[in-house]
Design a protein around this motif. Sequence first.
Motif, PDB file in Angstrom:
ATOM      1  N   ARG A 338       0.807  -1.205   0.000  1.00 35.65           N
ATOM      2  CA  ARG A 338       0.000   0.000   0.000  1.00 35.65           C
ATOM      3  C   ARG A 338       0.846   1.263   0.000  1.00 35.65           C
ATOM      4  NH1 ARG A 338      -5.167  -1.096   4.008  1.00 35.65           N
ATOM      5  NH2 ARG A 338      -6.188  -2.676   2.650  1.00 35.65           N
ATOM      6  N   GLY A 339       1.944   1.262   0.641  1.00 32.15           N
ATOM      7  CA  GLY A 339       2.770   2.481   0.681  1.00 32.15           C
ATOM      8  C   GLY A 339       3.259   2.853  -0.681  1.00 32.15           C
ATOM      9  N   THR A 340       3.672   1.853  -1.394  1.00 29.05           N
ATOM     10  CA  THR A 340       4.175   2.116  -2.753  1.00 29.05           C
ATOM     11  C   THR A 340       3.042   2.610  -3.636  1.00 29.05           C
ATOM     12  OG1 THR A 340       5.804   0.373  -2.475  1.00 29.05           O
ATOM     13  CG2 THR A 340       5.323   1.096  -4.735  1.00 29.05           C
ATOM     14  N   ILE A 341       1.859   1.987  -3.511  1.00 31.13           N
ATOM     15  CA  ILE A 341       0.702   2.374  -4.346  1.00 31.13           C
ATOM     16  C   ILE A 341       0.250   3.763  -3.973  1.00 31.13           C
ATOM     17  CG2 ILE A 341      -1.715   1.801  -4.880  1.00 31.13           C
ATOM     18  CD1 ILE A 341      -0.967  -1.141  -4.435  1.00 31.13           C
ATOM     19  N   LEU A 342       0.321   4.094  -2.649  1.00 26.00           N
ATOM     20  CA  LEU A 342      -0.110   5.424  -2.214  1.00 26.00           C
ATOM     21  C   LEU A 342       0.783   6.500  -2.768  1.00 26.00           C
ATOM     22  CD1 LEU A 342      -2.130   7.019  -0.544  1.00 26.00           C
ATOM     23  CD2 LEU A 342      -0.665   6.674   1.434  1.00 26.00           C
ATOM     24  N   ASP A 343       2.061   6.230  -2.828  1.00 30.02           N
ATOM     25  CA  ASP A 343       2.988   7.214  -3.403  1.00 30.02           C
ATOM     26  C   ASP A 343       2.668   7.450  -4.889  1.00 30.02           C
ATOM     27  OD1 ASP A 343       4.274   7.456  -0.994  1.00 30.02           O
ATOM     28  OD2 ASP A 343       5.789   5.905  -1.478  1.00 30.02           O
ATOM     29  N   SER A 344       2.357   6.364  -5.545  1.00 29.45           N
ATOM     30  CA  SER A 344       2.014   6.502  -6.987  1.00 29.45           C
ATOM     31  C   SER A 344       0.740   7.322  -7.171  1.00 29.45           C
ATOM     32  CB  SER A 344       1.815   5.115  -7.615  1.00 29.45           C
ATOM     33  OG  SER A 344       1.373   5.235  -8.945  1.00 29.45           O
ATOM     34  N   ILE A 345      -0.231   7.096  -6.253  1.00 27.92           N
ATOM     35  CA  ILE A 345      -1.494   7.854  -6.347  1.00 27.92           C
ATOM     36  C   ILE A 345      -1.245   9.321  -6.099  1.00 27.92           C
ATOM     37  CG2 ILE A 345      -3.746   8.190  -5.240  1.00 27.92           C
ATOM     38  CD1 ILE A 345      -3.810   5.145  -4.808  1.00 27.92           C
ATOM     39  N   THR A 346      -0.411   9.621  -5.100  1.00 22.84           N
ATOM     40  CA  THR A 346      -0.129  11.020  -4.751  1.00 22.84           C
ATOM     41  C   THR A 346       0.508  11.727  -5.919  1.00 22.84           C
ATOM     42  OG1 THR A 346       0.156  10.394  -2.431  1.00 22.84           O
ATOM     43  CG2 THR A 346       1.075  12.520  -3.120  1.00 22.84           C
ATOM     44  N   ALA A 347       1.459  11.052  -6.567  1.00 27.85           N
ATOM     45  CA  ALA A 347       2.146  11.678  -7.715  1.00 27.85           C
ATOM     46  C   ALA A 347       1.143  11.944  -8.855  1.00 27.85           C
ATOM     47  CB  ALA A 347       3.287  10.785  -8.182  1.00 27.85           C
ATOM     48  N   ARG A 348       0.273  10.987  -9.084  1.00 21.15           N
ATOM     49  CA  ARG A 348      -0.696  11.153 -10.178  1.00 21.15           C
ATOM     50  C   ARG A 348      -1.677  12.282  -9.858  1.00 21.15           C
ATOM     51  NH1 ARG A 348      -1.077   7.118 -13.998  1.00 21.15           N
ATOM     52  NH2 ARG A 348       0.271   5.305 -13.661  1.00 21.15           N
ATOM     53  N   CYS A 349      -2.110  12.368  -8.600  1.00 22.38           N
ATOM     54  CA  CYS A 349      -3.058  13.412  -8.205  1.00 22.38           C
ATOM     55  C   CYS A 349      -2.453  14.784  -8.324  1.00 22.38           C
ATOM     56  CB  CYS A 349      -3.555  13.175  -6.777  1.00 22.38           C
ATOM     57  SG  CYS A 349      -4.677  11.776  -6.665  1.00 22.38           S
ATOM     58  N   ALA A 350      -1.192  14.913  -7.954  1.00 23.38           N
ATOM     59  CA  ALA A 350      -0.535  16.215  -8.063  1.00 23.38           C
ATOM     60  C   ALA A 350      -0.483  16.670  -9.499  1.00 23.38           C
ATOM     61  CB  ALA A 350       0.875  16.129  -7.448  1.00 23.38           C
ATOM     62  N   GLY A 351      -0.140  15.740 -10.408  1.00 19.02           N
ATOM     63  CA  GLY A 351      -0.118  16.112 -11.851  1.00 19.02           C
ATOM     64  C   GLY A 351      -1.502  16.471 -12.358  1.00 19.02           C
ATOM     65  N   ALA A 352      -2.474  15.721 -11.889  1.00 14.78           N
ATOM     66  CA  ALA A 352      -3.843  16.015 -12.353  1.00 14.78           C
ATOM     67  C   ALA A 352      -4.331  17.335 -11.824  1.00 14.78           C
ATOM     68  CB  ALA A 352      -4.787  14.889 -11.933  1.00 14.78           C
ATOM     69  N   ALA A 353      -3.961  17.666 -10.585  1.00 14.39           N
ATOM     70  CA  ALA A 353      -4.388  18.941 -10.006  1.00 14.39           C
ATOM     71  C   ALA A 353      -3.791  20.094 -10.783  1.00 14.39           C
ATOM     72  CB  ALA A 353      -3.991  18.992  -8.538  1.00 14.39           C
ATOM     73  N   ARG A 354      -2.533  19.976 -11.126  1.00 11.79           N
ATOM     74  CA  ARG A 354      -1.915  21.032 -11.892  1.00 11.79           C
ATOM     75  C   ARG A 354      -2.634  21.212 -13.251  1.00 11.79           C
ATOM     76  NH1 ARG A 354       2.722  18.613  -9.736  1.00 11.79           N
ATOM     77  NH2 ARG A 354       3.030  17.436 -11.647  1.00 11.79           N
ATOM     78  N   ALA A 355      -2.882  20.088 -13.882  1.00  7.18           N
ATOM     79  CA  ALA A 355      -3.579  20.172 -15.192  1.00  7.18           C
ATOM     80  C   ALA A 355      -4.969  20.759 -15.037  1.00  7.18           C
ATOM     81  CB  ALA A 355      -3.664  18.777 -15.827  1.00  7.18           C
ATOM     82  N   ALA A 356      -5.686  20.396 -13.944  1.00  8.79           N
ATOM     83  CA  ALA A 356      -7.040  20.912 -13.731  1.00  8.79           C
ATOM     84  C   ALA A 356      -7.022  22.402 -13.495  1.00  8.79           C
ATOM     85  CB  ALA A 356      -7.686  20.175 -12.575  1.00  8.79           C
ATOM     86  N   ARG A 357      -5.991  22.855 -12.643  1.00 11.52           N
ATOM     87  CA  ARG A 357      -5.914  24.284 -12.398  1.00 11.52           C
ATOM     88  C   ARG A 357      -5.622  25.051 -13.685  1.00 11.52           C
ATOM     89  NH1 ARG A 357      -3.490  22.599  -7.544  1.00 11.52           N
ATOM     90  NH2 ARG A 357      -1.430  22.715  -8.506  1.00 11.52           N
TER      91      ARG A 357
END
Length: 412
Positions: A338-357
């Motif tokens: 889960r830790g590894t998957i959570l890090d991957s999710i966080t990275a993807r969310c940050a990129g998506a947030a930037r694109a959304a903004r």
Amino acid sequence: MKSFDAVGRELDRRAHTYANDVDQSGRHIGYRCRAEDERPVPLEKAVERRMGELKTKRKVRENQVRAMGFIVSSNDALDEKTAREFLDRSINWFGARYGYENLLAAQIHLDEGTPHAHIWIAPVIHDAETGFDRLCAKELFAPDKRRKNAEGKWEVTAQGTMSRLQEDFWEQVAKPYGYERPMRHELRAKGYRSLDAYKAQVGTTRALKSEIETLEGARDKAKHIAVTAKRELDGLERQRVETRAKLGAVTEQVDEKRAQAAEIDRRIAEKMAEIDRLDGEIGEKLELRNEVGDEIQRESARLESLRRGTRAVARDVEELRPVAAEIGRWEAAGRAERGTILDSITARCAGAARAARAAIEELRDRIWALMRPRKARGGGYGLDEVARDATEVAKAWNRSHEAPARSRGRAR
């Protein structure tokens, strides 16, 4: 016989009934009608003697004609000697024609204004076959047979013996002395004095009749022309009346048509006014249409801009789908993973947030550009409201496409 006595006295001048008309010199000549007579026999005795000589079947009636008297007159163109010769021949002609035995008396009178001879004849016919005599004055001296024609005038149907006597006397005795041909009784009754006058009158009458016939023909022709002209005139009059009636009807129709034309002109004027009004309304509608067209174009541009923003959001959603997949994998993984998957999710969310903004900023700029005309017209729709509406639209879209929510159960 008494009447014969009076006539005989006047005849041989034994008595002068017309004393004023007779020359008293005694210039008259009596004839001895028979050779055995020594002197002229008075008329009454000559009649009596001849009646006594007759051999008749029946007794002579008292009313039978016993003697016929003739007068042969000279004319002023003959001298006394020639007149005496003419009268002598006349007496001998009568004796030869009717028999000297029937010549009762003859006298030539030179003592009056015009020389003339008195000749008396017994109207006796001797029948040689039977040997009898008969008195027949009607047969010897019959007048012309006449009758009335269709016009009511008398006309000769058969010439009598008296007419033949006159014709024969003129031809055999009087003609050489210059006498005119005798006229028939009906001509003398009409007033003609001579045959030449009658011929002249006949010629004139024929000419007049011819002229009358010509004039009657011209009159009949003129009458026919007049009748034809009147008939044509009546026809023209009927045509005139009919034409006048038709003209009246046509005039009424013309008046009616004029009234209809005036009504049509009035309606046309009303329609033209209505057309002018409609032209004004059409102009207004065209202006409104142009405004609506401009508004539609602006709304279309705004809709297109929203569509672009929506597509950008959809891209973002697509980018978030792997995140959702990672979250699902995270829920299924163990603690170590889960830790590894959570890090991957966080990275993807940050990129998506930037694109959304970035997309939101771009959408805000476009909406601001679209809403600028409204703001210029005084609308109260600000940019923050537009951004808020756009965010709501994006959230609604995300809700319809969100990934399954992560359950907060215990970690394994």
